[in-house]
Write a protein that holds these residues in place. Structure first.
Motif, short mmCIF file in Angstrom:
data_model
loop_
_atom_site.label_atom_id
_atom_site.label_comp_id
_atom_site.label_asym_id
_atom_site.label_seq_id
_atom_site.Cartn_x
_atom_site.Cartn_y
_atom_site.Cartn_z
N ASP A 36 0.65 -7.36 3.24
CA ASP A 36 -0.36 -6.32 3.10
C ASP A 36 -1.53 -6.59 4.04
OD1 ASP A 36 -2.50 -7.84 1.69
OD2 ASP A 36 -1.02 -7.92 0.09
N HIS A 83 -4.68 7.20 8.50
CA HIS A 83 -4.47 6.16 7.49
C HIS A 83 -5.22 4.85 7.77
CE1 HIS A 83 -1.36 8.53 5.59
NE2 HIS A 83 -0.78 8.68 6.76
N GLY A 86 -3.53 1.16 7.45
CA GLY A 86 -2.39 1.19 6.54
C GLY A 86 -2.52 0.12 5.47
N LYS A 87 -1.51 0.06 4.64
CA LYS A 87 -1.54 -0.87 3.51
C LYS A 87 -0.60 -2.06 3.69
CE LYS A 87 -0.96 -1.09 -1.48
NZ LYS A 87 -0.63 -0.36 -2.69
N ALA A 88 0.58 -1.84 4.25
CA ALA A 88 1.57 -2.92 4.35
C ALA A 88 2.45 -2.74 5.59
CB ALA A 88 2.43 -2.96 3.10
N TRP A 89 2.80 -3.88 6.20
CA TRP A 89 3.58 -3.89 7.43
C TRP A 89 4.69 -4.93 7.36
CZ3 TRP A 89 2.60 -0.51 11.36
CH2 TRP A 89 1.39 0.19 11.28
N CYS A 96 5.54 0.22 9.37
CA CYS A 96 4.54 0.39 8.33
C CYS A 96 5.28 0.78 7.06
CB CYS A 96 3.52 1.47 8.71
SG CYS A 96 2.21 1.66 7.48
N THR A 97 5.25 -0.09 6.06
CA THR A 97 6.00 0.18 4.84
C THR A 97 5.18 0.95 3.81
OG1 THR A 97 5.40 -1.96 3.91
CG2 THR A 97 7.46 -1.85 5.18
N ASP A 98 3.87 1.00 4.03
CA ASP A 98 2.99 1.79 3.16
C ASP A 98 1.72 2.09 3.94
OD1 ASP A 98 1.50 3.01 1.17
OD2 ASP A 98 1.85 1.44 -0.31
N ASN A 100 -0.72 4.28 2.96
CA ASN A 100 -1.82 4.78 2.13
C ASN A 100 -2.65 3.67 1.50
OD1 ASN A 100 -1.15 7.58 2.46
ND2 ASN A 100 0.68 7.12 1.27
N GLY A 101 -3.82 4.05 1.05
CA GLY A 101 -4.67 3.14 0.31
C GLY A 101 -5.90 2.70 1.08
#
Length: 144
Positions: A36, A83, A86-89, A96-98, A100-101
């Motif tokens: 993250d 974004h 981002g949230k997670a890589w 980029c696996t997520d 958002n956030g």
């Protein structure tokens, strides 16, 4: 002990993308490659500050700075106006696996530490842009 830990991270935990495995045990076990941006931001910050401390003691630890810079370079080059960071890589694939956030805001202190360590304005510029982004997107005052 602390020096050997930072040496291990900077020599062995940097993925093909330049991102660093902040959860070293995941890397060793092959459990997962997703990190993250909170932990990535802290990795940039801590490695930058450790490099400065080592320099102050005339200890050459360029790999520490290189690991911080490669992680920052990846995140800055993948920054999105929609974004942020981002949230997670995925450290190995760069996916980029997520996206958002708000957690990407944790990269900002890392970038400012890297700027202080190197004097490179690009890190400060990226931190300022991200700070404005997260402020404007996440701290909007709702009128009642």
């Amino acid at each position: 002990m602390k020096v050997s830990n930072l040496d291990a991270w900077s020599n062995e935990a940097v993925g093909r993308t330049g991102l660093i495995h902040t959860h070293y045990h995941w890397m060793l076990s092959g459990e997962r490659d997703v990190e993250d941006t909170c932990n990535l931001g802290f990795a940039i910050k801590e490695l930058s500050q450790a490099w400065v401390a080592a320099q102050d003691k005339s200890i050459e630890k360029e790999k520490w700075l290189q690991a911080a810079e490669s992680t920052a370079e990846f995140l800055v080059s993948h920054y999105s106006p929609e974004h942020g960071f981002g949230k997670a890589w995925n450290v190995e694939t760069g996916e980029c696996t997520d996206a958002n956030g708000t957690i990407g805001a944790y990269v900002i202190p890392g970038l400012t530490s890297l700027w202080r360590a190197t004097g490179e304005e690009r890190w400060l510029k990226a931190a300022r842009e991200a700070c404005r982004f997260y402020r404007d997107r996440d701290l909007k005052i709702q009128k009642i």
